[in-house]
Design a protein around this motif. Structure first.
Motif, short mmCIF file in Angstrom:
data_model
loop_
_atom_site.label_atom_id
_atom_site.label_comp_id
_atom_site.label_asym_id
_atom_site.label_seq_id
_atom_site.Cartn_x
_atom_site.Cartn_y
_atom_site.Cartn_z
N HIS A 1 0.80 -1.23 0.00
CA HIS A 1 0.00 0.00 0.00
C HIS A 1 0.83 1.28 0.00
N GLY A 2 2.17 1.24 0.23
CA GLY A 2 2.96 2.45 0.32
C GLY A 2 3.90 2.64 -0.87
N ASN A 3 4.51 3.85 -0.97
CA ASN A 3 5.52 4.12 -1.98
C ASN A 3 6.89 3.75 -1.43
N GLN A 4 7.92 4.04 -2.20
CA GLN A 4 9.26 3.64 -1.79
C GLN A 4 9.67 4.28 -0.48
N LYS A 5 9.30 5.58 -0.33
CA LYS A 5 9.64 6.28 0.91
C LYS A 5 8.94 5.65 2.10
N ASP A 6 7.70 5.30 1.88
CA ASP A 6 6.94 4.66 2.97
C ASP A 6 7.57 3.33 3.34
N ILE A 7 7.97 2.58 2.31
CA ILE A 7 8.58 1.27 2.58
C ILE A 7 9.86 1.43 3.38
N GLU A 8 10.66 2.44 2.98
CA GLU A 8 11.92 2.69 3.70
C GLU A 8 11.67 3.06 5.16
N ASN A 9 10.68 3.93 5.38
CA ASN A 9 10.36 4.33 6.77
C ASN A 9 9.94 3.14 7.60
N VAL A 10 9.12 2.29 6.98
CA VAL A 10 8.68 1.10 7.70
C VAL A 10 9.85 0.18 7.96
N ALA A 11 10.71 0.05 6.95
CA ALA A 11 11.87 -0.82 7.11
C ALA A 11 12.76 -0.33 8.24
N VAL A 12 12.93 0.99 8.32
CA VAL A 12 13.74 1.54 9.41
C VAL A 12 13.10 1.23 10.77
N LYS A 13 11.81 1.38 10.84
CA LYS A 13 11.12 1.04 12.09
C LYS A 13 11.37 -0.41 12.47
N VAL A 14 11.27 -1.27 11.44
CA VAL A 14 11.49 -2.70 11.70
C VAL A 14 12.93 -2.93 12.15
N ALA A 15 13.86 -2.30 11.44
CA ALA A 15 15.28 -2.48 11.76
C ALA A 15 15.59 -1.98 13.17
N ASN A 16 14.96 -0.88 13.56
CA ASN A 16 15.19 -0.34 14.91
C ASN A 16 14.82 -1.34 15.98
N ASN A 17 13.90 -2.21 15.66
CA ASN A 17 13.46 -3.21 16.63
C ASN A 17 14.26 -4.51 16.54
N ILE B 1 20.04 -3.90 4.11
CA ILE B 1 20.91 -4.14 2.95
C ILE B 1 20.39 -5.33 2.15
N LYS B 2 19.96 -6.35 2.87
CA LYS B 2 19.44 -7.56 2.24
C LYS B 2 18.26 -7.24 1.34
N ASN B 3 17.42 -6.29 1.80
CA ASN B 3 16.24 -5.94 1.02
C ASN B 3 16.50 -4.80 0.04
N GLY B 4 17.81 -4.43 -0.14
CA GLY B 4 18.17 -3.42 -1.11
C GLY B 4 17.71 -2.03 -0.76
N LEU B 5 17.50 -1.77 0.52
CA LEU B 5 16.99 -0.47 0.98
C LEU B 5 18.16 0.34 1.52
N VAL B 6 19.02 0.85 0.59
CA VAL B 6 20.21 1.59 1.00
C VAL B 6 19.84 2.88 1.70
N ASP B 7 18.88 3.63 1.13
CA ASP B 7 18.47 4.89 1.78
C ASP B 7 18.00 4.63 3.20
N ALA B 8 17.23 3.56 3.32
CA ALA B 8 16.74 3.22 4.66
C ALA B 8 17.88 2.83 5.57
N ALA B 9 18.90 2.13 4.99
CA ALA B 9 20.05 1.74 5.81
C ALA B 9 20.80 2.97 6.29
N ILE B 10 20.99 3.97 5.39
CA ILE B 10 21.65 5.21 5.79
C ILE B 10 20.86 5.90 6.91
N GLU B 11 19.54 5.97 6.72
CA GLU B 11 18.66 6.58 7.73
C GLU B 11 18.79 5.84 9.04
N PHE B 12 18.83 4.53 8.95
CA PHE B 12 18.93 3.68 10.14
C PHE B 12 20.22 3.97 10.91
#
Length: 900
Positions: free
Chosen positions: A472-488, A499-510
């Protein structure tokens, strides 16, 4: 043995046996057969075995006779007849053998004394009368009055018989004697019979008794009391026709009380009491009869009956008739409820909408819906709510019942604008209840898929959270969710997951969120240089929190965020650094830095530095406003004159107007404002300002006098058109604070001499009042004022005890005041200074007063003191005093007289 009639054998067989039910029956059978065969010996033994001692003893007597005389002896036959209660047969047998005594004894033995006496009388026994008397006496002694009464009745002694029947508690038999034997009875006896019948509740018998005596009213009353209504009505028809209707109603009431409603109907109809007839018909379940009866009745009487009839037809599901009679009874709501219970919705709506206004039947639908809701009949309840145009109530019903699908269906149909909110609300409830899949459905339907992500994140269901985000979300939404997941998932696990899911921007944010800035910079430089400003910004914010402001400034600049650096320095109150960054990297922020710095100094009440900042920011207006808010008018005017001349007039106007200092300022504030207007040469407003100050502002009368006189001076010099109004106000105010001289001089200055004179008089400045009066023309008016001044001055001196001054000034009124106050010698001394005429006038008054008081010697002394003036008015005094003193022959008084 019984079968072959061998009675003795049977008896021998039974004798050794115990008395059981079977053996008892055998003994009874044996006794019956023995009597049939006249075997009284066996019969005696049978009844002895059965325990019937009386019969066994009786048969023993018979057996004794049989042994002596044989079984055919008349005595045996007589006893057998007695045993079979054939007393007349036994009597005949005994009389045939001339055994009268024995026959009489037989009757006496079975307590049939009357038969015994009758036999004695019939056989003309010589002791018959004695037997009768003894028997009658015995009956009375044993309280057998009824039996004795029968004897007296047969003997024709009816009065005695009646008395005995009454005494024996048989008033009906006493009444029968009266009605059977026609003769004259004592009235008191008849009353006793009637009373006895009534007291024994024998009302019907009493009625018959009274009727035969032709006492019809009492008969009718007795019939009614005895509920013998048929006889009562028969009698009423003959003798009391007007009472028939009431009797019919009473009969109906009686039958109703006995639950005989069907019988009561006809009597109510005969009485014309149709309401009771209808009630009886309804209670008797005779509905057709009830309908026939009620149809002819007035509406107000018929209505409640129609309701009961309608309820019956509703119970038996004859709805058309029930509706008809509900309507006739005016019970439209009950008709409606009937159809609702029968699920006949169209009929229910048709009847309720025809007879009730919309507001009423709407509430009725709601009440019915609430009943269905309580009973769990949600579909019926929904239908009622919708018919009442209250879909919200139906929606709430399904919500309370947790029937969410039906709830959503109604919301989408009737409250589309609330559909999303409803989905989200239901999602939260489902989440609370642990129904996560259902909650996800409602979050998504409500357009808030992020809520589903948060829900799964809270429950550590990472895959579900990512699934929802990807769906249901765009790339930015996916990254934000991924960061939330990673934080936990922890630092290492979270980085690997992203990195495994190819979310580099999210990894940088994380990494930046974890303050791992070296790793964040490395990833950004390698894979996403466009993310470097974001990393620099996050690093700057981190450094700011660590109070490493210089390093943070560098990072803000690298992130192209100079305003953030400026804000950082402003927050830490490092205004120099803030200005340095602003001038170098963002010049348009210089002014805002100065303004913020000025606000900082204002909070510290450092107005001079704040003023400098405002001037540097080229905003002198804010400096003026700051001074005005603190009532620093001089500073405000100084800044305005130097940097904002256009505000000078506004400052004066604002703080001199109706909404400024006049309503809430101090006297000093208002004075300063007025002085500003004066300096601005707006003299009219200056005058208004000075006059605005009143006693309510200060108790300093000197200040008030100076202020008001300043207003007067300005008016005299610069606004002559207002001079009279100003003088009127100022004069009155000065007068009120007792500054009489100032007030009078102001009045004098405009030629209002009369007011000036009056104020000088009140201020006890009579000399100044006279000076003002001298200026008045014409002369007559001048004289009038002078006379008034003199009169008031005279009164003033009198009130204050200054008569001597008046007298010394040649005012005869002063002498009068001294005389009235009893200061005679002082009065005479001052009168002497004003001449002989004035002295003689007061000497005459005083001497006459002494003469009238009998003070001859004192009078002579006073007259001698002033040389006994040869005035005609005093001659009588001289004569009286001389005669009185001579008559007294007192040496001291004669000496006084000698002086005369």
């Amino acid at each position: 043995a019984l079968e072959y009639k061998s009675l003795e054998s049977a008896m021998e067989i039974l004798e050794p046996l115990e008395l059981t039910q079977e053996n008892e029956a055998n003994w009874k059978s044996l006794a019956k057969i023995a009597l049939e065969q006249n075997n009284f010996f066996v019969a005696e033994r049978c009844y002895a075995a059965l325990g019937d001692v009386a019969k066994s003893s009786y048969y023993r007597k018979i057996n004794d006779i049989v042994r002596q005389e044989g079984s055919e002896d008349y005595r045996v036959q007589a006893k057998l007849s007695i045993l079979n209660k054939q007393f007349q047969k036994a009597e005949a047998i005994l009389l045939d053998h001339n055994q009268l005594e024995e026959a009489m004894a037989m009757y006496q033995e079975v307590h049939r004394w009357d038969e015994s006496i009758k036999l004695a009388e019939r056989m003309k026994h010589q002791d018959a009368k004695e037997y009768f008397d003894n028997y009658y006496g015995w009956l009375l002694s044993t309280n057998q009055e009824p039996k004795a009464a029968e004897i007296k009745e047969r003997a024709g002694d009816y009065v005695t018989a009646i008395n005995l029947y009454l005494k024996g508690g048989l008033p009906s038999k006493a009444a029968n004697i009266v009605t059977t034997y026609n003769m004259a009875y004592p009235q008191d006896l008849l009353e006793r019979i009637a009373s006895a019948l009534t007291s024994n509740n024998m009302y019907e018998k009493a009625g018959e008794f009274f009727e035969k005596l032709d006492l019809l009213q009492r008969s009718l009353d007795s019939y009614v009391r005895g509920r013998a209504f048929r006889k009562a009505i028969d009698l009423a028809k003959r003798a009391f026709p007007t009472a028939v209707v009431n009797l019919e109603e009473e009969w109906g009431d009686h039958l109703s009380s006995q639950k005989q409603y069907d019988l009561a109907i006809s009597h109510y109809k005969q009485a014309g009491i149709f309401s009771k007839a209808v009630e009886a018909a309804i209670k008797a379940k005779q509905w057709n009869t009830a309908v026939q009866l009620v149809q002819g009745q007035p509406e107000e009487i018929a209505r409640p009956f129609y309701q009961e009839i309608a309820q019956h037809f509703a119970d038996v599901r004859q709805f058309d008739l029930a509706e008809k009679y509900f309507i006739k009874s005016g019970e439209f709501i009950e008709a409606f409820e009937m159809y609702v219970k029968a699920n006949k919705w169209d009929a229910a709506y048709k009847i309720i909408s025809r007879y009730l206004p919309e507001s009423e039947y709407t509430m009725l639908y709601i009440k019915e819906a609430q009943k269905f809701e309580r009973d769990g009949r949600y579909k019926d309840s929904e239908r009622m709510y919708i018919t009442a145009n209250e879909p919200d109530l139906a929606i709430n019903m399904y919500k309370n019942a947790k029937l969410y699908d039906k709830m959503i269906k109604l919301v989408s149909k009737y409250r589309k604008d609330l559909l999303k909110d409803t989905h989200i609300h239901l999602a939260q409830e489902c989440e609370t209840d642990g129904n996560l899949k259902q909650a996800e459905h409602h979050y998504i339907e409500g357009g808030h898929w992020g809520g589903a992500v948060d829900m799964y994140t809270i429950h550590e269901m990472w895959d579900e959270a990512i699934r929802v985000a990807k769906a249901h979300g765009n790339q930015k939404d996916i990254e934000n969710v991924a960061v939330k997941v990673a934080n936990n998932m922890g630092a290492e696990g979270g980085r690997a997951f992203l990195i495994k899911n190819g979310l580099v921007d999210a990894a940088i944010e994380f990494e930046a969120n974890k303050n791992n800035f070296d790793e964040a910079f490395r990833l950004a430089n390698l894979h996403a240089k466009y993310k470097l400003p974001d990393v620099h910004l996050k690093y700057a914010l981190f450094l700011e929190d660590e109070k490493r402001y210089k390093e943070a400034e560098e990072e803000f600049i690298k992130a192209n965020k100079p305003t953030e650096a400026i804000g950082m320095y402003e927050h830490s109150k490092d205004w120099h650094s803030a200005l340095q960054v602003a001038r170098q990297y963002h010049p348009e922020s210089v002014k805002s830095v100065f303004l913020n710095q000025a606000k900082f100094f204002l909070d510290r009440r450092d107005f001079a530095k704040a003023e400098g900042c405002f001037i540097n920011a080229k905003d002198p207006e804010s400096a003026v406003n700051a001074y005005m808010e603190e009532r620093m008018y001089g500073e405000a005017l100084r800044v305005a004159k130097k940097h904002a001349p256009h505000l000078v007039y506004e400052i004066n106007k604002r703080y001199s107007g109706a909404g400024g200092l006049r309503s809430e300022g101090t006297a000093e504030d208002i004075y300063k404002s007025a002085k500003m207007w004066e300096d601005s040469r707006d003299f009219s407003k200056a005058i208004d300002g000075y006059l605005e100050i009143t006693e309510s502002h200060t108790n300093d009368h000197d200040f008030l006098e100076e202020t008001w006189e300043r207003a007067y001076t300005l008016a005299m010099s610069h606004d002559k058109d207002r001079i009279r109004d100003v003088v009127s106000i100022v004069g009155e105010r000065l007068f009120n604070i007792k500054r009489y001289v100032s007030a009078a001089e102001i009045y004098e200055s405009i030629g209002d001499y009369e007011k000036a004179v009056e104020v000088f008089i009140i201020g006890e400045r009579f000399d100044r009042a006279k000076e003002v009066a001298q200026q008045v023309n014409p002369r007559s008016e001048q004289n009038r004022l002078l006379e008034r001044i003199q009169e008031r001055e005279r009164q003033f001196r009198f009130d204050h005890g200054r008569e001597e001054d008046m007298a010394e000034e040649g005012d005869i009124g002063g002498l009068d005041m001294l005389f009235k106050k009893g200061k005679y010698e002082q009065c005479l001394m001052l009168a002497e200074k004003q001449g002989g005429d004035v002295l003689n006038q007061f000497l005459e008054k005083y001497s006459k007063q002494l003469v009238n008081g009998g003070e001859w010697s004192q009078c002579a002394k006073i007259l001698s003191t002033y040389g006994c003036p040869p005035v005609a008015n005093l001659f009588a005094v001289y004569k009286t005093v001389a005669l009185e003193i001579l008559a007294a022959s007192n040496v001291g008084e004669l000496t006084s007289c000698k002086g005369m």
